[in-house]
Motif scaffolding. Structure first.
Motif, mmCIF file in Angstrom:
data_model
loop_
_atom_site.group_PDB
_atom_site.id
_atom_site.type_symbol
_atom_site.label_atom_id
_atom_site.label_comp_id
_atom_site.label_asym_id
_atom_site.label_seq_id
_atom_site.Cartn_x
_atom_site.Cartn_y
_atom_site.Cartn_z
ATOM 1 N N UNK A 1 -21.035 2.981 9.648
ATOM 2 C CA UNK A 1 -20.965 1.529 9.892
ATOM 3 C C UNK A 1 -22.098 1.086 10.809
ATOM 4 N N UNK B 1 0.846 -1.191 0.000
ATOM 5 C CA UNK B 1 0.000 0.000 0.000
ATOM 6 C C UNK B 1 0.885 1.246 0.000
ATOM 7 N N UNK B 2 0.920 1.923 -1.128
ATOM 8 C CA UNK B 2 1.910 2.989 -1.318
ATOM 9 C C UNK B 2 1.849 4.107 -0.275
ATOM 10 N N UNK B 3 0.652 4.649 0.047
ATOM 11 C CA UNK B 3 0.639 5.795 0.963
ATOM 12 C C UNK B 3 1.239 5.510 2.339
ATOM 13 N N UNK B 4 1.405 4.236 2.714
ATOM 14 C CA UNK B 4 1.983 3.938 4.032
ATOM 15 C C UNK B 4 3.464 3.574 3.941
ATOM 16 N N UNK C 1 -4.640 -6.411 3.052
ATOM 17 C CA UNK C 1 -4.332 -6.110 1.655
ATOM 18 C C UNK C 1 -3.538 -7.209 0.954
ATOM 19 N N UNK D 1 -5.311 4.523 14.086
ATOM 20 C CA UNK D 1 -5.599 5.824 14.678
ATOM 21 C C UNK D 1 -6.836 5.773 15.582
ATOM 22 N N UNK E 1 1.026 11.757 3.459
ATOM 23 C CA UNK E 1 0.092 11.130 4.391
ATOM 24 C C UNK E 1 0.539 11.319 5.839
ATOM 25 N N UNK F 1 -14.155 -0.214 8.770
ATOM 26 C CA UNK F 1 -12.866 0.068 9.396
ATOM 27 C C UNK F 1 -11.686 -0.106 8.438
ATOM 28 N N UNK G 1 -6.098 0.833 6.613
ATOM 29 C CA UNK G 1 -5.005 1.414 5.833
ATOM 30 C C UNK G 1 -5.240 2.912 5.615
ATOM 31 N N UNK G 2 -6.512 3.326 5.615
ATOM 32 C CA UNK G 2 -6.799 4.758 5.470
ATOM 33 C C UNK G 2 -6.588 5.504 6.786
ATOM 34 N N UNK G 3 -6.892 4.862 7.908
ATOM 35 C CA UNK G 3 -6.729 5.553 9.207
ATOM 36 C C UNK G 3 -5.251 5.754 9.525
ATOM 37 N N UNK G 4 -4.424 4.806 9.137
ATOM 38 C CA UNK G 4 -3.006 4.925 9.441
ATOM 39 C C UNK G 4 -2.684 4.487 10.854
ATOM 40 N N UNK G 5 -1.370 4.369 11.171
ATOM 41 C CA UNK G 5 -0.970 3.905 12.502
ATOM 42 C C UNK G 5 -1.184 4.980 13.558
#
Lengths: 483, 268
Positions: B243, A70-73, A90, A158, B156, A275, A278-282
């Protein structure tokens, strides 16, 4: 072929009589009796998908750097736990389907328990001799909420981190013991020691599921021993059970419900995103996101924290009670306390403590039903208040206005709900009308002498469809059985 | 007749499911007005003035329009009016371009939160003239932004650290004390570059960001508009509220319908 092994087992364990008894078990039929089954089947889906997830999850806060697909991460530092969930989502075949199904199943599991509980409360099924099983069910609801929250927390994204930060704050706000309890659970100050992740993992995948499985078994064991309650009806008394036997009737229907439940959950898991970690991030303790929310079953607590006025009793520089305690801990404790005490409250109201095998319809006991509506309103208002930020964002209703409105409603709403509900239930009781299907009373005809005679039950047709034109014989013929 | 009614009664359940689904879709879909209209706003995406534009020719009209449209709050000399609006001396073409191009200015009332709009009473040519005029008081020029030169992962990370607390991690906006935080679904990279310099309304300024960092953030913002939805229908990218609605309005509703169909309905 089949006979030999069956006989082998039967001759040693005497299973035939047990099975015969089980197959003859009678289910009194009503659609609302299947709510608990939905919860049971959602639990099966949870266990099945959960085993798969546990094999792919790494319960560790050790820092690593993401170099996955997953590129953005890419190149982002994160915990092993979070990375394992992103990889699972993923890169592991079917991983995301299973994870999403697990999460939807958790949401539906608790929704089904709540609906089941509401059914039990409104029909008086918690009364003697079923108080113990009611308490077991209630305990399962509490355990399920905790279990869901831990699953949400394990991911270390997050939202997980912000949820745990709130949980930690509520623990700290608890008077006297709070700080020590928080340190004990987290193994140190927030965000806690490494061992915290092993702890919540063990609790989530082992202790609470086993506890739930045990409680479910006990719940059903007591259920079969005591038998189902039943609604009053022809030939139904306090001493018998009228309904469909397990075999060949009820088992197939219930099996169908298992497939329907699993089908809905897997469909959602495959088609509707839940949920997207991957979009929320760490998570890092210095990070946060607007619009963060807990899963729906904790919405009442987040809303409660929002509407709580800034009250914090302090002596000198010692805080007696932290603000977060009131709605984050006291509110759910009181709510569950009321629910646990409900059978005792109800018995005090209705006086005698006799056994009840026949259910009430909600209208049969307007006072109980109205009190339950008031209670549920009291819990539902903070739940709705949990979405104030999105209501403000989407509809432009001023945030402060909403908070004040919910504060007033939290106090006044239950009384209003009680008054309205009492009126409605009493009216239903008196008229015996169905709330959705309309009037189901009796047809009365005025005779030549000016008196009235009852023709029979209203069949849904005599009114409106030219009833006036029809002669007496036709009308009477429509309703012969009732006389 | 009764057969037709029977069919209708059978159809009631599926129709109800479809209606429930549509109701949910309407909630989870890209938001309706008032704010969402702004997010889709098709205001100009490129700078009102290029570095080579002939500013001198625009100044007379710019002066006239400034007096008409801006001076009642910012003052005839653009030095601001205490308690009403700030001085525009030194804000430069950068701020003028941001506020005018996104139609945040002019405001209806000086205390309103400036929000972006698809258009307003001023034409593009008129806005260009005002930008040129405000530029004569000095200040930073309109920045250049190159999202394609930025790094998506770095963007990001920076967005998570500096922006997500208010704008939400997938840039869906939200609520902050005293302000409605806009989503960034419709914004141009140039908006990002100008906003981090200005800090409009309650937003902080992020002038320490390097050009590369700004490019990276702009790149992430563009990505977040339509992020990778590996799990299916994205239901708005704001997490548990939609959700929960799917849980109750789709799943619980469908299962309630199921047990109502396969279970017994009457009690006597």
């Amino acid at each position: 072929m089949i006979g030999d092994p069956v006989r082998f087992v039967d001759e040693r364990l005497n299973t035939a009589s047990l099975v015969r008894k089980a197959l003859r078990y009678v289910f009194p039929d009503h659609w609302s009796f299947m709510l608990g089954e939905i919860a049971l089947y959602a639990f099966l889906v949870l266990v099945g998908t959960g085993i798969f997830l546990a094999f792919n999850y790494v319960p560790s806060d050790a820092e690593t750097v993401y170099r996955g697909t997953y590129e953005p991460l890419r190149g982002t530092p994160m915990s092993e736990a979070y990375k394992s969930v992103v990889d699972l989502s993923l890169d592991v075949p079917a991983g995301l389907l299973i994870r999403q199904t697990h999460h939807w199943a958790a949401n539906v599991f608790i929704a089904a328990i709540v609906l089941h509980l509401v059914r039990i409360l409104f029909t008086g099924a918690f009364r003697k001799p079923r108080e113990i099983n009611y308490w077991i069910g209630l305990t399962m609801l509490a355990v399920a909420i905790l279990e869901g929250f831990l699953g949400y927390s394990l991911i270390d994204d997050l939202l997980s981190g912000m949820g745990l930060a709130i949980a930690y704050s509520v623990a700290l706000a608890t008077p006297v013991i709070g700080a020590d309890v928080a340190l004990l659970i987290w193994g140190g100050e927030y965000p806690g020691a490494t061992v915290f992740w092993d702890r919540i993992f063990t609790v989530h995948i082992l202790i609470l599921p086993l506890l739930l499985a045990g409680l479910i078994s006990l719940h059903m064991l007591i259920l079969t021993k005591q038998h189902h309650t039943q609604f009053p009806g022809p030939k139904r008394t306090e001493r018998n059970v009228v309904g469909t036997p397990l075999w060949p009737g009820y088992a197939l229907r219930s099996l169908g419900l298992l497939f329907a439940t699993a089908g809905v959950l897997f469909l959602l898991g495959g088609l509707v995103q839940i949920n997207p970690v991957w979009l929320w991030g760490p998570y890092e303790p210095y990070l946060s996101t607007n619009a963060a929310q807990p899963d729906w079953y904790l919405g009442w607590l987040i809303g409660g924290l929002r509407i709580m006025p800034p009250l914090e009793p302090v002596i000198g520089d010692y805080t007696l009670v932290g603000n977060a305690f009131f709605m984050g801990a006291l509110f759910p404790l009181v709510a569950f306390g009321v629910l646990y005490l409900w059978p005792l409250i109800d018995r005090r109201w209705s006086g005698a403590g006799e056994r009840h095998e026949l259910l009430d319809r909600p209208r049969d006991n307007p006072r109980r039903s109205a009190a339950l509506v008031a209670f549920l309103t009291w819990v539902a208002i903070p739940f709705v208040a949990g979405a104030t930020d999105r209501v403000f964002y989407r509809l432009g209703v001023p945030y402060d206005l909403q908070i004040w409105a919910f504060r007033v409603l939290f106090v006044v709403g239950p009384f209003l709900a009680w008054l309205v509900a009492r009126r409605i239930f009493e009216d239903l009781h008196d008229r015996d009308a169905h709330p959705l299907r309309g009037w189901t009373g009796r047809v009365v005809q005025r005779n030549a002498r000016g008196g009235f005679e009852t023709l029979g039950a209203y069949d849904g047709r005599t009114r409106g469809e030219g009833g006036a034109e029809r002669d007496e014989a036709t009308v009477a013929a429509d309703v012969p059985a009732e006389r | 007749m009764s057969r037709a009614r029977g069919i209708l009664r059978r159809l009631r359940a599926p129709v109800a499911v479809v209606c429930g689904g549509v109701a949910l879709a309407s909630v989870a879909a890209p938001a309706p007005s008032p704010v969402p209209a702004l997010s889709q706003a098709a205001n100009e995406r490129t700078a009102l003035l290029a570095p080579t534009s002939d500013r001198a020719a625009l100044l007379p009209e710019g002066r006239r329009l400034f007096v008409d449209a801006c001076s009642s709050c910012h003052g005839e000399d653009a030095r601001g009016i205490a308690g009403r609006a700030p001085s525009l001396r030194g804000v430069g073409e950068l701020a003028a371009d941001f506020y005018l191009r996104t139609n945040r200015m002019p405001l209806d009332a000086p205390d309103d939160q400036p929000t972006r709009h698809p258009s307003n009473a001023l034409s593009t040519q008129q806005k260009r003239a005002i930008v040129a005029y405000i530029g004569t008081f000095g200040g930073p020029p309109i920045p250049e932004v190159h999202p394609e030169r930025g790094s998506l992962p770095a963007g990001r990370r920076l967005f998570a650290e500096r922006c997500a607390g208010c704008h939400q991690i997938v840039a869906r906006g939200g609520q902050a004390p005293g302000a409605q935080i806009p989503d960034l679904e419709g914004v141009a990279p140039l908006d990002v570059a100008e906003a981090v310099d200005i800090g409009p309304y309650v937003m902080s300024r992020f002038r320490s960001l390097s050009d590369h960092e700004v490019d990276s953030i702009a790149r992430y913002v563009a990505y977040a508009k339509d992020p990778e939805d590996h799990g299916g229908w994205g239901i708005g990218h704001i997490g548990p509220i939609p959700e929960g609605m799917v849980t109750w309005l789709l799943a619980a509703f469908a299962l309630l319908l199921t047990i109502r169909i396969i279970g017994e309905r009457t009690t006597r």
